[in-house]
Design a protein around this motif. Structure first.
Motif, PDB file in Angstrom:
ATOM      1  N   LEU A   1      16.627  29.321  -2.411  1.00 29.29           N
ATOM      2  CA  LEU A   1      16.716  29.063  -3.818  1.00 29.29           C
ATOM      3  C   LEU A   1      17.696  29.573  -4.303  1.00 29.29           C
ATOM      4  CD1 LEU A   1      12.952  29.904  -4.711  1.00 29.29           C
ATOM      5  CD2 LEU A   1      14.017  27.603  -4.671  1.00 29.29           C
ATOM      6  N   GLU A   2      18.489  30.843  -4.053  1.00 29.58           N
ATOM      7  CA  GLU A   2      19.781  31.394  -4.541  1.00 29.58           C
ATOM      8  C   GLU A   2      20.754  30.250  -4.423  1.00 29.58           C
ATOM      9  OE1 GLU A   2      22.016  34.990  -6.032  1.00 29.58           O
ATOM     10  OE2 GLU A   2      19.904  34.713  -5.547  1.00 29.58           O
ATOM     11  N   LYS A   3      20.971  29.637  -3.204  1.00 32.37           N
ATOM     12  CA  LYS A   3      22.020  28.742  -3.291  1.00 32.37           C
ATOM     13  C   LYS A   3      21.596  27.113  -3.692  1.00 32.37           C
ATOM     14  CE  LYS A   3      23.207  30.599   1.457  1.00 32.37           C
ATOM     15  NZ  LYS A   3      22.945  30.475   3.018  1.00 32.37           N
ATOM     16  N   ARG A   4      20.448  27.047  -3.676  1.00 30.31           N
ATOM     17  CA  ARG A   4      20.242  25.629  -4.127  1.00 30.31           C
ATOM     18  C   ARG A   4      19.023  25.531  -5.229  1.00 30.31           C
ATOM     19  NH1 ARG A   4      22.303  21.099  -1.993  1.00 30.31           N
ATOM     20  NH2 ARG A   4      21.398  20.296  -3.505  1.00 30.31           N
ATOM     21  N   PRO A   5      19.262  26.130  -6.320  1.00 31.87           N
ATOM     22  CA  PRO A   5      17.810  26.233  -7.205  1.00 31.87           C
ATOM     23  C   PRO A   5      17.290  25.139  -7.616  1.00 31.87           C
ATOM     24  CG  PRO A   5      20.110  26.544  -8.517  1.00 31.87           C
ATOM     25  CD  PRO A   5      20.545  26.526  -6.985  1.00 31.87           C
ATOM     26  N   ASP A   6      17.990  23.826  -7.209  1.00 33.29           N
ATOM     27  CA  ASP A   6      17.407  22.701  -7.752  1.00 33.29           C
ATOM     28  C   ASP A   6      16.412  22.177  -6.589  1.00 33.29           C
ATOM     29  OD1 ASP A   6      19.397  22.230  -5.855  1.00 33.29           O
ATOM     30  OD2 ASP A   6      19.774  20.169  -6.616  1.00 33.29           O
TER      31      ASP A   6
ATOM     32  N   ASP B   1      19.789  30.114 -13.306  1.00 31.91           N
ATOM     33  CA  ASP B   1      20.496  29.827 -12.099  1.00 31.91           C
ATOM     34  C   ASP B   1      22.022  29.291 -12.018  1.00 31.91           C
ATOM     35  OD1 ASP B   1      17.888  29.416 -10.996  1.00 31.91           O
ATOM     36  OD2 ASP B   1      17.613  27.138 -11.796  1.00 31.91           O
ATOM     37  N   TYR B   2      22.444  29.341 -13.309  1.00 29.73           N
ATOM     38  CA  TYR B   2      24.173  29.249 -13.203  1.00 29.73           C
ATOM     39  C   TYR B   2      24.697  30.150 -14.312  1.00 29.73           C
ATOM     40  CZ  TYR B   2      22.041  24.821 -11.776  1.00 29.73           C
ATOM     41  OH  TYR B   2      21.272  23.896 -10.884  1.00 29.73           O
ATOM     42  N   ASN B   3      26.018  29.740 -14.669  1.00 32.65           N
ATOM     43  CA  ASN B   3      26.536  30.806 -15.384  1.00 32.65           C
ATOM     44  C   ASN B   3      26.624  30.230 -16.862  1.00 32.65           C
ATOM     45  OD1 ASN B   3      28.595  32.310 -17.004  1.00 32.65           O
ATOM     46  ND2 ASN B   3      30.257  31.927 -15.449  1.00 32.65           N
ATOM     47  N   ILE B   4      25.658  30.821 -17.494  1.00 32.34           N
ATOM     48  CA  ILE B   4      25.514  30.560 -18.961  1.00 32.34           C
ATOM     49  C   ILE B   4      26.644  30.356 -19.908  1.00 32.34           C
ATOM     50  CG2 ILE B   4      24.999  32.927 -19.857  1.00 32.34           C
ATOM     51  CD1 ILE B   4      22.889  29.480 -20.738  1.00 32.34           C
ATOM     52  N   PHE B   5      27.643  31.051 -19.518  1.00 31.69           N
ATOM     53  CA  PHE B   5      28.902  30.801 -20.436  1.00 31.69           C
ATOM     54  C   PHE B   5      29.196  29.390 -20.370  1.00 31.69           C
ATOM     55  CE2 PHE B   5      33.477  30.625 -20.548  1.00 31.69           C
ATOM     56  CZ  PHE B   5      33.740  31.301 -21.911  1.00 31.69           C
ATOM     57  N   ASP B   6      29.292  28.657 -19.457  1.00 25.08           N
ATOM     58  CA  ASP B   6      29.460  27.359 -19.163  1.00 25.08           C
ATOM     59  C   ASP B   6      28.858  26.293 -20.197  1.00 25.08           C
ATOM     60  OD1 ASP B   6      31.183  28.274 -17.224  1.00 25.08           O
ATOM     61  OD2 ASP B   6      29.822  27.680 -15.606  1.00 25.08           O
TER      62      ASP B   6
ATOM     63  N   ALA C   1      11.768  35.497   2.611  1.00 24.99           N
ATOM     64  CA  ALA C   1      13.412  35.842   2.695  1.00 24.99           C
ATOM     65  C   ALA C   1      14.280  34.593   2.861  1.00 24.99           C
ATOM     66  CB  ALA C   1      13.888  36.894   3.866  1.00 24.99           C
ATOM     67  N   TYR C   2      13.791  33.795   3.655  1.00 26.83           N
ATOM     68  CA  TYR C   2      14.507  32.268   3.657  1.00 26.83           C
ATOM     69  C   TYR C   2      14.451  31.445   2.547  1.00 26.83           C
ATOM     70  CZ  TYR C   2      15.728  27.664   5.274  1.00 26.83           C
ATOM     71  OH  TYR C   2      16.212  26.446   5.249  1.00 26.83           O
ATOM     72  N   PHE C   3      13.152  31.513   1.886  1.00 24.22           N
ATOM     73  CA  PHE C   3      12.982  30.899   0.980  1.00 24.22           C
ATOM     74  C   PHE C   3      13.921  31.442  -0.367  1.00 24.22           C
ATOM     75  CE2 PHE C   3       9.202  27.860   0.213  1.00 24.22           C
ATOM     76  CZ  PHE C   3       9.868  27.094  -1.120  1.00 24.22           C
ATOM     77  N   LEU C   4      13.598  32.578  -0.485  1.00 30.21           N
ATOM     78  CA  LEU C   4      14.583  33.338  -1.690  1.00 30.21           C
ATOM     79  C   LEU C   4      15.954  33.069  -1.605  1.00 30.21           C
ATOM     80  CD1 LEU C   4      12.683  36.386  -2.256  1.00 30.21           C
ATOM     81  CD2 LEU C   4      12.553  34.677  -3.604  1.00 30.21           C
TER      82      LEU C   4
END
Length: 370
Positions: A258-263, A121-126, A252-255
């Motif tokens: 979730l892309e914008k707000r994975p929480d 969901d996020y940048n794992i580098f962080d 499509a809306y759900f996906l």
């Protein structure tokens, strides 16, 4: 000793009547003055709110509140509460803090490791960078960081209550880590949600801190007084798709959401569990349409009705798994003639092993056709 709970907010809200709850506007340096005390006075990092979220308020309490008593953090819609849902009062807190060092949220149990979930969901580098900073600055904490980051637990919401001296110790540790991490990552190009990288990672770091220090932790229920705006908006939009029997549009809306707000599917956001049910509706209807040529949406389209239907199905499947099938569940299965597809999908939600999934699904089908 007294207790003061600072209620973090970025909008006007209905305040609890209990005087121990003190509103604190976070990110006030970047927005309008709501009339509450703000995190932009004294020693503060209010301008970093887009990266730190409620932590700008946590920092303000650390640097500007002078007391030997207990202090705590909650949110304008999230509060520590009893199992029955009553918001805790000062007497409750004082009683708990006689026995525990710190009060925080009940640990979330993930279906994957914290590391894998963060990476998806996020940048794992962080997160990796945070671990590297801990290894360098606080080596005594690194072993637990590595162990827990590959485990499946985390605290959430950055809510805690403790004696001020312990609170200050945590903040000194946390913000010294983030001071260094800030120098090594660049979150400025993230969208508004993902920019809150320090707010997200700190939820997990609280777990690392309390376990390494060996603190006695009261994991307390958190209740929400109002549903998240984003959650309500998603449910309303999905209801529109269901009324139109537009499965593809709903998916499509759900996906996209979730892309914008994975929480959004986490227990802390989806407090009623209805978004998880909506996801189940989409998945089942898509398969039913492909294989059977018809689906549940051909019989019912209202969101509330669909939630009741799938809740009854899930209750029946779980009861069968536990060998506790009641007459009401039997009547539901037989009356609705639930499809094999819907039963199998529900069984997968409750059973981790494939063999058990098959056993439970077959048992439910037998009840349905009896």
């Amino acid at each position: 000793m007294a207790v003061t709970i600072f209620t973090m907010t970025h909008k006007k809200f209905k305040e609890p009547s209990d005087s121990i709850y003190v509103p604190l506007q976070v990110g006030r340096a970047c927005g309008e003055n709501l009339g509450y005390s703000g995190d932009d006075t004294g020693d503060n990092i209010s301008v970093k709110n887009c990266y730190y979220g409620e932590l700008t308020g946590v920092y303000w309490v650390w640097k500007n509140v002078r007391t030997r008593d207990y202090v705590g953090i909650c949110h304008y819609r999230r509060y520590f509460c009893t199992e029955e849902g009553r918001i805790l009062n000062e007497k409750d807190y004082l009683s708990l803090l006689q026995e525990y060092d710190i009060i925080t949220s009940k640990k979330l149990k993930l279906n994957f490791s914290y590391f894998d979930g963060y990476a998806s969901d996020y940048n794992i580098f962080d997160l990796v960078t945070t671990g590297e900073v801990i290894r360098q600055k606080y080596p005594a904490y690194y072993e637990n960081f590595e162990r827990l980051v590959h485990g499946n637990g985390t605290y959430f919401a950055n809510m805690m209550v403790a004696e001020k001296s312990l609170y200050d110790e945590y903040c000194a540790w946390l913000f010294s880590i983030f001071d260094e991490v800030e120098k090594r990552i660049d979150a400025s190009r993230y969208d508004d949600y993902h920019k809150r990288v320090f707010g997200f990672i700190s939820e997990f770091l609280l777990l690392v801190w309390v376990e390494t220090k060996g603190l006695k932790v009261c994991e307390c229920k958190i209740g929400m007084t109002t549903e998240k705006y984003e959650t309500r908006q998603m449910k309303e939009k999905l209801a529109d798709f269901f009324r139109e029997k537009d499965i593809a549009g709903a998916k499509a809306y759900f996906l996209e959401s979730l892309e914008k707000r994975p929480d959004v599917l986490m227990e802390a956001s989806d407090i009623t569990g209805e978004l998880k049910i909506a996801m189940q509706v989409v998945a089942v209807c898509e398969l039913e349409k492909q294989i059977l040529g018809e689906c549940v949406l051909d019989r019912m389209q209202e969101f509330d009705e669909l939630v009741r239907y799938f809740t009854c199905l899930n209750d029946a499947v779980n009861a069968c798994r536990l060998n506790d099938m009641q007459e009401e569940a039997v009547r539901f299965l037989q009356k609705e003639q639930v499809s094999d597809i819907a039963i199998e999908a529900s069984a997968r939600m409750f059973c981790t092993e494939e063999a058990e999934q098959v056993r439970v699904a077959e048992a439910v089908k037998a009840v349905r056709t009896a």
